[in-house]
Each structure stands twice: as structure tokens, then as C-alpha cells.
Motif scaffolding. Sequence first.
Motif, PDB file in Angstrom:
ATOM      1  N   ASP A 234       0.861  -1.117  -0.034  1.00  0.00           N
ATOM      2  CA  ASP A 234       0.038  -0.014   0.111  1.00  0.00           C
ATOM      3  C   ASP A 234       0.999   1.368  -0.024  1.00  0.00           C
ATOM      4  O   ASP A 234       1.736   1.226   0.412  1.00  0.00           O
ATOM      5  CB  ASP A 234      -0.843  -0.179   1.381  1.00  0.00           C
ATOM      6  N   THR A 235       0.323   2.449  -0.653  1.00  0.00           N
ATOM      7  CA  THR A 235       1.089   3.845  -0.338  1.00  0.00           C
ATOM      8  C   THR A 235       0.358   4.406   0.679  1.00  0.00           C
ATOM      9  O   THR A 235      -0.872   4.340   0.869  1.00  0.00           O
ATOM     10  CB  THR A 235       0.550   4.351  -1.635  1.00  0.00           C
ATOM     11  N   ILE A 236       1.151   4.963   1.510  1.00  0.00           N
ATOM     12  CA  ILE A 236       0.881   5.589   2.773  1.00  0.00           C
ATOM     13  C   ILE A 236       1.031   7.091   2.814  1.00  0.00           C
ATOM     14  O   ILE A 236       2.188   7.114   2.331  1.00  0.00           O
ATOM     15  CB  ILE A 236       1.058   4.814   4.316  1.00  0.00           C
ATOM     16  N   ILE A 237       0.648   7.785   3.905  1.00  0.00           N
ATOM     17  CA  ILE A 237       1.089   8.987   4.245  1.00  0.00           C
ATOM     18  C   ILE A 237       1.420   8.920   5.740  1.00  0.00           C
ATOM     19  O   ILE A 237       0.625   8.447   6.419  1.00  0.00           O
ATOM     20  CB  ILE A 237       0.180  10.266   3.968  1.00  0.00           C
ATOM     21  N   ILE A 238       2.698   9.448   6.313  1.00  0.00           N
ATOM     22  CA  ILE A 238       2.881   9.028   7.608  1.00  0.00           C
ATOM     23  C   ILE A 238       2.189  10.460   8.168  1.00  0.00           C
ATOM     24  O   ILE A 238       2.367  11.391   7.780  1.00  0.00           O
ATOM     25  CB  ILE A 238       4.412   9.327   7.565  1.00  0.00           C
ATOM     26  N   ALA A 239       1.651  10.135   9.340  1.00  0.00           N
ATOM     27  CA  ALA A 239       0.871  10.986  10.027  1.00  0.00           C
ATOM     28  C   ALA A 239       0.770  10.899  11.424  1.00  0.00           C
ATOM     29  O   ALA A 239       0.881   9.710  11.973  1.00  0.00           O
ATOM     30  CB  ALA A 239      -0.776  11.304   9.342  1.00  0.00           C
ATOM     31  N   SER A 240       0.490  11.712  12.332  1.00  0.00           N
ATOM     32  CA  SER A 240       0.652  11.821  13.635  1.00  0.00           C
ATOM     33  C   SER A 240      -0.522  10.845  14.295  1.00  0.00           C
ATOM     34  O   SER A 240       0.100  10.189  15.373  1.00  0.00           O
ATOM     35  CB  SER A 240       0.378  13.237  14.416  1.00  0.00           C
ATOM     36  N   GLY A 241      -1.435  10.664  13.891  1.00  0.00           N
ATOM     37  CA  GLY A 241      -2.536   9.663  14.351  1.00  0.00           C
ATOM     38  C   GLY A 241      -2.221   8.328  13.969  1.00  0.00           C
ATOM     39  O   GLY A 241      -2.938   7.495  14.185  1.00  0.00           O
ATOM     40  N   GLY A 242      -1.189   7.998  13.285  1.00  0.00           N
ATOM     41  CA  GLY A 242      -1.213   6.840  12.572  1.00  0.00           C
ATOM     42  C   GLY A 242      -1.235   7.044  11.078  1.00  0.00           C
ATOM     43  O   GLY A 242      -1.776   7.996  10.535  1.00  0.00           O
ATOM     44  N   ALA A 243      -0.789   6.039  10.162  1.00  0.00           N
ATOM     45  CA  ALA A 243      -0.487   6.381   8.877  1.00  0.00           C
ATOM     46  C   ALA A 243      -2.027   6.616   8.040  1.00  0.00           C
ATOM     47  O   ALA A 243      -2.746   5.656   8.645  1.00  0.00           O
ATOM     48  CB  ALA A 243       0.310   5.389   8.137  1.00  0.00           C
ATOM     49  N   GLU A 244      -2.028   7.008   7.029  1.00  0.00           N
ATOM     50  CA  GLU A 244      -3.105   7.230   6.251  1.00  0.00           C
ATOM     51  C   GLU A 244      -2.952   6.476   5.024  1.00  0.00           C
ATOM     52  O   GLU A 244      -2.116   6.508   4.308  1.00  0.00           O
ATOM     53  CB  GLU A 244      -3.295   8.634   5.848  1.00  0.00           C
ATOM     54  N   ILE A 245      -3.836   5.063   4.983  1.00  0.00           N
ATOM     55  CA  ILE A 245      -3.669   4.378   3.734  1.00  0.00           C
ATOM     56  C   ILE A 245      -4.278   4.836   2.490  1.00  0.00           C
ATOM     57  O   ILE A 245      -5.546   5.195   2.651  1.00  0.00           O
ATOM     58  CB  ILE A 245      -4.069   2.971   4.192  1.00  0.00           C
ATOM     59  N   LEU A 246      -3.808   5.199   1.373  1.00  0.00           N
ATOM     60  CA  LEU A 246      -4.341   5.539   0.234  1.00  0.00           C
ATOM     61  C   LEU A 246      -4.915   4.755  -0.644  1.00  0.00           C
ATOM     62  O   LEU A 246      -5.749   5.134  -1.743  1.00  0.00           O
ATOM     63  CB  LEU A 246      -3.177   6.540  -0.496  1.00  0.00           C
ATOM     64  N   THR A 247      -4.323   3.537  -0.786  1.00  0.00           N
ATOM     65  CA  THR A 247      -4.703   2.647  -1.804  1.00  0.00           C
ATOM     66  C   THR A 247      -5.463   1.470  -1.280  1.00  0.00           C
ATOM     67  O   THR A 247      -5.523   0.373  -2.188  1.00  0.00           O
ATOM     68  CB  THR A 247      -3.241   2.261  -2.515  1.00  0.00           C
ATOM     69  N   ARG A 248      -6.308   1.708  -0.420  1.00  0.00           N
ATOM     70  CA  ARG A 248      -7.027   0.442   0.178  1.00  0.00           C
ATOM     71  C   ARG A 248      -8.462   0.803   0.099  1.00  0.00           C
ATOM     72  O   ARG A 248      -9.290   1.448   0.881  1.00  0.00           O
ATOM     73  CB  ARG A 248      -6.603   0.140   1.412  1.00  0.00           C
ATOM     74  N   MET A 249      -9.323   0.171  -0.822  1.00  0.00           N
ATOM     75  CA  MET A 249     -10.689   0.362  -1.158  1.00  0.00           C
ATOM     76  C   MET A 249     -11.312  -0.955  -1.080  1.00  0.00           C
ATOM     77  O   MET A 249     -12.673  -1.301  -1.110  1.00  0.00           O
ATOM     78  CB  MET A 249     -11.016   1.031  -2.497  1.00  0.00           C
ATOM     79  N   ASP A 250     -10.563  -2.064  -0.497  1.00  0.00           N
ATOM     80  CA  ASP A 250     -11.257  -3.424  -0.442  1.00  0.00           C
ATOM     81  C   ASP A 250     -11.297  -3.894   1.234  1.00  0.00           C
ATOM     82  O   ASP A 250     -10.892  -3.122   2.044  1.00  0.00           O
ATOM     83  CB  ASP A 250     -10.397  -4.413  -1.181  1.00  0.00           C
TER      84      ASP A 250
END
Length: 250
Positions: A234-250
Motif C-alpha cells: 500500500d501507499t501511505i502518508i505518515i501522520a501523527s495519529g497513524g498512517a493514512e492508507i491511500l490505496t485500500r478500497m477493499d
Amino acid sequence: MAISVKTGEELERMRAAGRVVGRLLKELGARVRPGVTTAELDAFARDFIAAEGGVPTFLGYHGYPACICASVNEQVVHGIPGPRRLQPGDIVGVDVGATVGGFVGDAARTFAVGPVDPGTQRLLTVTREALDKGIAAALPGGHVQDIGAAVQAHAEAAGFSVVRDFVGHGIGRSMHEDPQVPNYGRRGLGPKLKAGMTLAIEPMLNAGRHEVVVLGDGWTVVTKDGRMSAHFEDTIIIASGGAEILTRMD
Ligand code: MF3
Ligand code: CO
């Protein structure tokens, strides 16, 4: 090279690219069944990405000849789509990249083709879990090897091995940016993670030993011992509350 921290606007574009890839993988998963060829999956991806106004990132990358990678059974990554028909009991790793609005989304899933044997099903489950462990370890203030350490611990506790010769990566305007993100390592080592960095995390786990070889086509990576291999990304954004996953729609 320094690891780039994306601006808010760049992150919006990363989200848009990631959504295309996530939706495409879901559609591809629905099309994996006995009798389908990997070239048919590739053609679907080509049309889907074009309809979304994107560009297939893999096509032409260092001469790569297709829009997806389709890696069957002992193939680890970078399998080239072709006339091979998937059979019951196979597994197929489907990896896709799309460039949308100048930014890249990159993700992979390994699908079972009909029923697979229990050991193989377990490899799929553990590899997906290992990706989730790696993502959970990707926190601002942490280090790149925190990710690999988490992946490796989960994989090896289940009796599987982690591929060493291919790694995850930073991602943005280019598919491959700094840093490299190995799926093994030691907590606390490697470059420091900061909010706004974007990474592709992609564990490759083997049922047997970790060694791999590249076939004569120059692309297809297979396990040296011929046993099964699985890949989730998966492609993610590092973020303070935990990573945001950009490529997961399943
Ligand atoms: N997800 C893979 C990677 O990060 C896909 C690259 S395939 C290639 O390297 F053909 F484009 F190289
Ligand atoms: Co990747």
C-alpha cells in the motif's frame, strides 16, 4: 537525497492517485478466477487507468512491457502478464501503479484462484497482516527500520521468510523516491520518519527460504526453492495519529 515531506496540495494529489489504484485493485480482484489470463487482467487495468485520466506508471519503466505485474505461485514480483490461464489452487500477486495529476499510487494484493491449500492460504493471511504491522509501525518520530522490524517479526513468527533483495520505497512524483524501505531490520535504525512523508510499504514473504532469482526475461523474480511467495503493498502518508492508507478500497 533527503526524504521529501509533501505539501497539503501534494498530499491531495497523492490521495487522488491512490484512490485510482485502490479501486482498480478491487476490480482486478473481482476478475481473478480460473481460466482468466494475466494479459486479460493487464488489459482491464490499462483501460481503467486511461478512463480515470491516469497513466500506467509501470509501462515503459526501465523497459517494463505492461501496466501491471502478475506474479503466479513461486513468482515473487514483476511477473509479466501473458497468455497463462490462472488455475484453481494458484495464487496471483497483482501489482499496479498509476500516475494521476503528476503523482503516483502503487499497491499490490495477492489473490487466491479458487480454493488454495491451507498452507498457501496462511501465507496470504500472514503477508497481509505483515503489511498492516509495518504500516502500524510507520509513525512520525520513528525510523524507517521500525517498519521492516515489525514485518519481519510477524513473518518469521509464522515460519515464513522475508525477501531481502527487493524493498519498499518513498513515492511521490516518481514511483521510487528515497528512502528504501526494507521488510527486515532493527527498530530505531534508518532515516527518521516525519509527518507528510509518503511511502510504499510492500512485504514479500516466501513459504520457504528467502533467496530469489531473476528469470531470463530480465524481470520475473522467483523463489530459488520453487515454493510459494506472496506480496501485499500500500501507499501511505505518515501522520501523527497513524498512517493514512491511500490505496485500500477493499
Ligand atoms: N510495486 C513495484 C515497485 O515498487 C512495481 C514496479 S514494476 C516495474 O517496484 F515494472 F514498474 F518496475
Ligand atoms: Co512499490
